[in-house]
Scaffold this motif. Sequence first.
Motif, short mmCIF file in Angstrom:
data_model
loop_
_atom_site.label_atom_id
_atom_site.label_comp_id
_atom_site.label_asym_id
_atom_site.label_seq_id
_atom_site.Cartn_x
_atom_site.Cartn_y
_atom_site.Cartn_z
N TYR A 27 -3.97 5.05 -10.85
CA TYR A 27 -3.51 4.35 -9.65
C TYR A 27 -2.57 3.20 -10.03
O TYR A 27 -2.89 2.02 -9.85
CB TYR A 27 -4.71 3.83 -8.86
N ASN B 223 -10.12 3.81 -7.17
CA ASN B 223 -8.89 3.11 -6.81
C ASN B 223 -9.13 1.60 -6.80
O ASN B 223 -9.98 1.11 -6.05
CB ASN B 223 -8.41 3.57 -5.44
N ARG C 111 -11.94 8.98 -5.61
CA ARG C 111 -11.32 7.97 -4.74
C ARG C 111 -11.94 6.58 -4.93
O ARG C 111 -11.27 5.57 -4.70
CB ARG C 111 -11.43 8.39 -3.27
N GLU D 12 -7.67 -0.76 -5.44
CA GLU D 12 -7.48 -1.44 -4.15
C GLU D 12 -8.80 -1.60 -3.40
O GLU D 12 -8.92 -2.48 -2.54
CB GLU D 12 -6.47 -0.68 -3.30
N ASP E 234 -1.17 0.83 -7.06
CA ASP E 234 -2.26 0.07 -6.46
C ASP E 234 -2.77 -1.02 -7.41
O ASP E 234 -3.12 -2.12 -6.98
CB ASP E 234 -3.42 1.00 -6.08
N THR E 235 -2.79 -0.70 -8.70
CA THR E 235 -3.24 -1.69 -9.69
C THR E 235 -2.23 -2.83 -9.78
O THR E 235 -2.62 -4.01 -9.85
CB THR E 235 -3.42 -1.03 -11.06
#
Length: 314
Positions: free
Chosen positions: A223, A198, A195, A200, A226-227
Amino acid sequence: MDIGRRGFLKLGGAGAAYALLPGAAAAPATGRPIIDVHMHAYPATMQLPAPVTNPISGFKSPIRTGADHLAACIAEMKKHNVVKGVVSGGDGDRLQAAIDWHNRDPDRFVAGAGIRGSDDTPLPPIDVLRKAFADGRLKVLGEVTSQYAGLSLSDPKFDPYLALAEAFDVPVALHTGTMPAGTSFDPCCTSARARFGNPELVEEALNRHPKLRLNIMHGGWPYLDDTIAMLMLYPNVNIDTGAIDWLLPRPAFHAYLRTFVDSGFSKRIMFGSDHMYWPDAIGLAIEGIESAAFLTEAQKQDILHDNAVRFYKL
């Protein structure tokens, strides 16, 4: 990508995400100048795991030391016209190894400070980095492998280092996405968690340090959304293709890359090999870009060279 300080963590295996058809060929030399923004150095006397067998090509390398690795990387770079490489230190002295590569070939290598922030690999004294940035021995903060320490770049312990990067206009290269299979079971990396890869999670750091130039390594894979969100909101963020351009199956990598291009970010993607212990992966990674039929020649030029010139101010 870091593959552990106490031995070789296997890439691939049953159910692993990293896999490519056996015998994949490296890209033929095209004459196009290439910049690799994701390389790794090891201390000259360091004994590398044996045999150093590329998990994709199956090539068994005669490389046994960090010095062998450097010589082989230079040979591969010349073969594929890689005119510049951004290199961070690997196992051992994470600062000096990269500086040694730069000293060996200053026109070819840009040295970066690999840092983590774990008990096993604590952050270096801030004054050491300040001096190295001031005298130009180091020009990049990264690869930052905070994920292996179970941390995000937004953790306050990194703030003095990010402030230093801002002050010297030094770009930051951050490991994101996932890690080799079994990483969290390796004694070096028991705090590592998926996690924390990520992208973000870097948002608070970017807002506290608005002048920061950040390279999201490995393209944030897996991800994707999110990217893209980070690229959309933060124009000071780029991504690189390190590892995913040769370890992922070609269809998976091309689908991932194409979404960034179709979303309008072809000027924010930089080529990286992340060859780790395998210099022949440099050619495999180049082929990952050159074989993308959906890319125009101008887009390939941007990804393989021009975007890095702009982002790293080369």
